[in-house]
Design a protein around this motif. Sequence first.
Motif, PDB file in Angstrom:
ATOM      1  N   ALA A 224       6.608  25.930 -22.112  1.00 52.52           N
ATOM      2  CA  ALA A 224       5.799  24.773 -21.709  1.00 52.52           C
ATOM      3  C   ALA A 224       6.186  24.298 -20.304  1.00 52.52           C
ATOM      4  N   ARG A 225       7.502  24.303 -20.020  1.00 52.35           N
ATOM      5  CA  ARG A 225       7.939  23.903 -18.678  1.00 52.35           C
ATOM      6  C   ARG A 225       7.401  24.877 -17.615  1.00 52.35           C
ATOM      7  N   MET A 226       7.433  26.153 -17.935  1.00 56.79           N
ATOM      8  CA  MET A 226       6.937  27.147 -16.989  1.00 56.79           C
ATOM      9  C   MET A 226       5.428  27.008 -16.766  1.00 56.79           C
ATOM     10  N   VAL A 227       4.695  26.718 -17.835  1.00 62.09           N
ATOM     11  CA  VAL A 227       3.257  26.498 -17.704  1.00 62.09           C
ATOM     12  C   VAL A 227       2.988  25.256 -16.860  1.00 62.09           C
ATOM     13  N   ASP A 228       3.813  24.216 -17.051  1.00 59.42           N
ATOM     14  CA  ASP A 228       3.652  22.993 -16.262  1.00 59.42           C
ATOM     15  C   ASP A 228       3.911  23.270 -14.774  1.00 59.42           C
TER      16      ASP A 228
END
Length: 405
Positions: A224-228
């Motif tokens: 999720a952090r990488m997608v953000d």
Amino acid sequence: MTARTARISFDRQVWLEVVYLLTSFPAAVIGFVYAIAMVSVGAGMLVTVVGAPLLALGLAGARLLGRAERARARALLGIRIEEPSALPGPSQGGVLPWLWERLKDPVAWRAVLYEVVRLPWGVLTFSVTLVALLVLWPVLPLLVRGLSNVDRILVRGLLSPSDDLERRIAQLESDRGLVVDTAAADLRRIERDLHDGAQARLVALAMDLGLAKEKLTEDPQAAARMVDEAHGEVKIALQELRDLARGIHPAVLTDRGLDAALSAIATRCTVPVTVDVDLPQRPAPAIEGIAYFTVSELLQNISKHAHAHTATIDVWQVENRLMLQVADDGRGGARLDGAGGTGRSGGAGTEGTGSGGGGTGMAGLAERIGAVDGVLLVDSPVGGPTVVTAELPWRPATEGAHPVR
């Protein structure tokens, strides 16, 4: 007539003119016969396959006759006359365009007209000169000078190159090369900006999304952090693409015209800019784009080099010219010769990279404006202020276009 006047009258030039007038008769006979025969035979055979090539060959011979007459006039009449430009050689267009260029050669046709006109005049000048040599000796210099002056007029009128046309053709050829070079430079700049900016960012974004996909099942929070982070990169890439598109042709210029487009770039200048656009209607898109990018580059130079406190942009129409003027109260010193570097003093016209200028500065800007028959003027004394005025050809966008809003 005094002895001194007689010596001056019968000088070397008079005898050269006598030789010219006496030799003009046989030269006129040869030229007349050639011109009439060439035109008659070539035109009469145009209905056949060999007619056009034969006429083109005859016109090439007329060009040679014209060259010989120019040489004779230079040697005996003492007039300065240049040779016309040579016809272009065979090109990729094929034989027909090459043949057509020779059939409509104005230099050759003027030489044909000269040979036709000169025969009756050559008979007259030969007769008068011969009589003057025999029985009108005291007035020989006066008669010879008058007759040879008419010949000078004929040679200059029919055998001289069209100076204005020749210069215009040379200028257009130079301008065409400049436009091609500028377009190529702009394409390289766009390719470089795409490769180093948005393309590199999108490649990195694709790699990050691939890693996020792999971590989706193992570590959802890290994914999720990488997608953000990828979402943020998408926003940056979109902004870079918008900036690049604006550098090619801004949407606001297409949609709302010069007033709105110049007001938009004025807000990005580092000094307050006053914009005044007074046009009855929108100019043609090509002229509108040149005006926009001219002002854009000048404003960038103001931001980088002028050390100004305020600037103004004025755009108006005068008859068939679109006028634009960019002024600033900076330290001045701008020049059109392109001398110096980007760090020298200058205002709106100081050298700088500008919008796609590649470091060309004011000299490059002047060349681009000149390529469309425009003029760039710079008034920038050391200490300021700097006033840069550009004149562009005025062409309305469409018939009955609405006034600029």
